[in-house]
Design an enzyme around this catalytic site. Structure first.
Site, mmCIF file in Angstrom:
data_model
loop_
_atom_site.group_PDB
_atom_site.id
_atom_site.type_symbol
_atom_site.label_atom_id
_atom_site.label_comp_id
_atom_site.label_asym_id
_atom_site.label_seq_id
_atom_site.Cartn_x
_atom_site.Cartn_y
_atom_site.Cartn_z
ATOM 1 N N LYS A 73 0.843 -1.206 0.000
ATOM 2 C CA LYS A 73 0.000 0.000 0.000
ATOM 3 C C LYS A 73 0.875 1.252 0.000
ATOM 4 O O LYS A 73 2.064 1.184 0.316
ATOM 5 C CB LYS A 73 -0.909 -0.023 1.231
ATOM 6 C CG LYS A 73 -0.171 0.047 2.559
ATOM 7 C CD LYS A 73 -1.093 -0.282 3.725
ATOM 8 C CE LYS A 73 -0.369 -0.204 5.061
ATOM 9 N NZ LYS A 73 -1.172 -0.796 6.148
ATOM 10 N N HIS B 111 -6.499 -7.320 12.767
ATOM 11 C CA HIS B 111 -5.277 -6.511 12.760
ATOM 12 C C HIS B 111 -4.967 -6.087 14.187
ATOM 13 O O HIS B 111 -5.864 -5.668 14.920
ATOM 14 C CB HIS B 111 -5.494 -5.285 11.859
ATOM 15 C CG HIS B 111 -4.246 -4.492 11.604
ATOM 16 N ND1 HIS B 111 -3.093 -5.055 11.113
ATOM 17 C CD2 HIS B 111 -3.976 -3.174 11.760
ATOM 18 C CE1 HIS B 111 -2.164 -4.106 10.972
ATOM 19 N NE2 HIS B 111 -2.674 -2.966 11.366
ATOM 20 N N CYS C 160 13.369 24.415 2.417
ATOM 21 C CA CYS C 160 12.387 25.022 1.517
ATOM 22 C C CYS C 160 11.536 23.913 0.877
ATOM 23 O O CYS C 160 11.744 22.736 1.120
ATOM 24 C CB CYS C 160 13.076 25.822 0.426
ATOM 25 S SG CYS C 160 14.331 26.967 1.026
ATOM 26 N N TYR D 184 14.826 31.088 4.053
ATOM 27 C CA TYR D 184 13.710 31.879 4.575
ATOM 28 C C TYR D 184 13.842 32.125 6.071
ATOM 29 O O TYR D 184 14.071 31.182 6.827
ATOM 30 C CB TYR D 184 12.389 31.143 4.327
ATOM 31 C CG TYR D 184 12.014 30.983 2.885
ATOM 32 C CD1 TYR D 184 11.778 32.096 2.077
ATOM 33 C CD2 TYR D 184 11.872 29.712 2.333
ATOM 34 C CE1 TYR D 184 11.407 31.937 0.748
ATOM 35 C CE2 TYR D 184 11.502 29.548 1.010
ATOM 36 C CZ TYR D 184 11.274 30.665 0.219
ATOM 37 O OH TYR D 184 10.907 30.498 -1.092
ATOM 38 N N ARG E 157 0.895 -10.907 6.999
ATOM 39 C CA ARG E 157 0.882 -9.696 6.148
ATOM 40 C C ARG E 157 2.052 -8.812 6.558
ATOM 41 O O ARG E 157 2.012 -8.157 7.588
ATOM 42 C CB ARG E 157 -0.418 -8.909 6.340
ATOM 43 C CG ARG E 157 -1.693 -9.707 6.116
ATOM 44 C CD ARG E 157 -2.906 -8.802 6.246
ATOM 45 N NE ARG E 157 -2.975 -8.098 7.511
ATOM 46 C CZ ARG E 157 -3.594 -8.552 8.603
ATOM 47 N NH1 ARG E 157 -4.222 -9.714 8.576
ATOM 48 N NH2 ARG E 157 -3.585 -7.827 9.712
ATOM 49 N N ARG F 146 -11.012 -0.053 14.460
ATOM 50 C CA ARG F 146 -10.847 0.675 13.212
ATOM 51 C C ARG F 146 -11.821 0.145 12.163
ATOM 52 O O ARG F 146 -12.641 0.893 11.662
ATOM 53 C CB ARG F 146 -9.389 0.558 12.736
ATOM 54 C CG ARG F 146 -9.093 1.350 11.494
ATOM 55 C CD ARG F 146 -7.615 1.422 11.172
ATOM 56 N NE ARG F 146 -7.068 0.150 10.660
ATOM 57 C CZ ARG F 146 -5.814 0.004 10.240
ATOM 58 N NH1 ARG F 146 -4.962 1.026 10.288
ATOM 59 N NH2 ARG F 146 -5.390 -1.155 9.792
ATOM 60 N N ASP G 40 11.460 22.893 -2.226
ATOM 61 C CA ASP G 40 12.150 22.091 -3.233
ATOM 62 C C ASP G 40 13.661 22.016 -3.054
ATOM 63 O O ASP G 40 14.338 21.343 -3.820
ATOM 64 C CB ASP G 40 11.878 22.673 -4.627
ATOM 65 C CG ASP G 40 10.439 23.101 -4.776
ATOM 66 O OD1 ASP G 40 9.566 22.231 -4.663
ATOM 67 O OD2 ASP G 40 10.200 24.305 -4.964
HETATM 68 C C1 PLP Z 1 -0.482 -1.743 6.886
HETATM 69 C C2 PLP Z 1 -1.051 -3.019 7.331
HETATM 70 C C3 PLP Z 1 -0.247 -4.153 7.495
HETATM 71 C C4 PLP Z 1 1.269 -4.106 7.409
HETATM 72 O O1 PLP Z 1 1.802 -3.553 8.593
HETATM 73 P P1 PLP Z 1 3.373 -3.556 8.847
HETATM 74 O O2 PLP Z 1 3.514 -3.134 10.260
HETATM 75 O O3 PLP Z 1 3.959 -2.590 7.888
HETATM 76 O O4 PLP Z 1 3.844 -4.944 8.603
HETATM 77 C C5 PLP Z 1 -0.860 -5.350 7.779
HETATM 78 N N1 PLP Z 1 -2.196 -5.436 7.910
HETATM 79 C C6 PLP Z 1 -3.011 -4.366 7.784
HETATM 80 C C7 PLP Z 1 -4.473 -4.529 7.941
HETATM 81 C C8 PLP Z 1 -2.464 -3.127 7.513
HETATM 82 O O5 PLP Z 1 -3.271 -2.060 7.415
#
Ligand code: PLP
Length: 383
Positions: free
Chosen positions: A43, A170, A318, A270, A226, A141, A320
């Protein structure tokens, strides 16, 4: 350092070390049993590393699935020819359903309205829409509350247009797998999954571990993990450092676009938050700024690497560009920089290193945000 092919349009870039990405993936595979799958979280443009290129590398190295945050991110991978299963980690708007079906991208599901609309669309297209069910166990969440999953599934399971491909939750506190909060989430998840299975519901792939849980608690690997941040060679917490050796994938570099020797008392950038001191300094300009992910809060507080040594960034960063000062002292002489010399903002130069963790500490954030930010605008060079 200078062998790298520098992008033509601008002298600042992100380097992505594909070998490191591959090694990190293998390190995670080594923590899993052969039947356990690895879902690579790509992501936010692979945490700023470039989702398409990273997904290609990860897929050829053995990724089983990809996870993204948005429909757009999933479509981007499909259009780049990625064939592996793709999961969106939250429930998209119902209006996105035709695209999911067309591109074979799995949504996460937790409302009946979405599930049924998804099923209808799949039936019309002559297919079956696979999805993953999110279970709310304590992150508060997304997902179906752990006590309501059985009822939820009974409400949608009749539909022949949908099929549960996986069930997941999660963790909110996976850095502390000995803590009660983590253990409570584990217990709620386990019980919810068992209730579904006891009722004869096919859960498909059961998964809950992010990077820290994958590293710290093998007992929750289930059918798949994951992994996000760890693939990019960054540790989610200090306690995970001893588990596997990871190599940072991202470096950030820039070439000096101008050098000057302003007189003592002259201000730089700046607001003149830095003035040239009595000792002579060389002010070098780098074409990287806060619109590239170099947070302005680092102004006058960060260092960059030049010829394997640390030199101070000076003046306000700045949008850029930013400036660094090369300052001679009686005990330490550094050669002055020349137009085109490479400086390292994140990464190694000789024996010296500035890590995303160091920058995160200075910014008061986490390494995740540091690398995501550098994905904003800089050209990427894949090594
Ligand atoms: C972003 C995310 C992950 C990955 O998390 P990491 O800490 O980067 O491994 C896994 N599961 C869900 C639902 C997430 O949103």
């Amino acid at each position: 350092m200078s062998q790298v092919k520098v992008p033509e349009g601008r002298w600042s870039w992100v380097e992505i070390d594909r070998g490191a990405l591959r090694r990190n993936l293998r390190a995670y595979k080594s923590l899993l049993a052969p039947r356990q799958k690895l879902c690579c979280v790509v992501k936010a443009d692979a945490y700023g590393h470039g989702a398409i290129e990273c997904a290609r590398v990860l897929h050829s190295a053995g990724a089983d699935m990809f996870a993204v945050a948005t429909v757009h991110e999933g479509v981007e991978l499909r259009e780049a020819g990625i064939q592996a299963p793709i999961l969106i980690l939250s429930e998209p708007p119902i209006t996105a359903i035709p695209q999911l079906i067309e591109k074979n991208i799995m949504p996460t599901v937790y409302t009946i309205e979405f599930a049924l609309a998804y099923g209808e669309c799949a039936v019309r297209a002559g297919t079956v829409g696979k999805y993953h069910l999110a279970i709310e166990t304590g992150m508060n969440r997304i997902g179906v509350h752990y006590a309501d999953v059985l009822e939820f599934c009974r409400n949608i399971n009749f539909h022949r247009g949908i099929q549960c491909d996986g069930v997941f939750t999660h963790f909110a506190t996976a850095e502390d797998v000995a803590g009660w909060d983590y253990k409570l989430q584990c217990k709620r998840f386990e019980e919810a999954v068992r209730a579904l299975e006891d009722a004869g519901f096919d859960c498909g792939t059961v998964h809950c571990d992010n990077t820290p849980a994958t590293m710290l608690d093998p007992s929750t690997h289930y059918d798949m993990v994951r992994v996000g941040i760890g693939l990019y060679g960054l540790y989610p917490c200090d306690s995970s450092r001893s588990v596997v050796k990871l190599d940072p994938v991202m470096s950030v570099r820039a070439r000096v676009t101008r050098t000057a020797h302003p007189a003592m008392g002259e201000g730089v950038s700046y607001g003149y938050t830095y003035r040239v001191p009595r000792t002579a300094v060389q002010i070098c300009t780098l074409p990287i700024g806060y619109a590239d992910g170099l947070s302005r809060t680092l102004s006058n507080r960060m260092e960059v690497l030049y010829r394997g040594e640390r030199v101070r960034q000076v003046g306000n960063i700045c949008m850029d560009q930013c400036m660094v000062a090369i300052q001679q002292t009686p005990i330490h002489q550094i050669p002055e920089a020349e137009y085109g010399d490479v400086m390292t903002i994140i990464g190694r130069d000789g024996d010296a290193e500035i890590s995303a963790d160091e920058m995160a500490r200075l910014r008061g954030t986490i390494n995740y945000e540091v690398v995501c930010d550098f994905g904003m605008r800089l050209d990427k060079v894949y090594l």
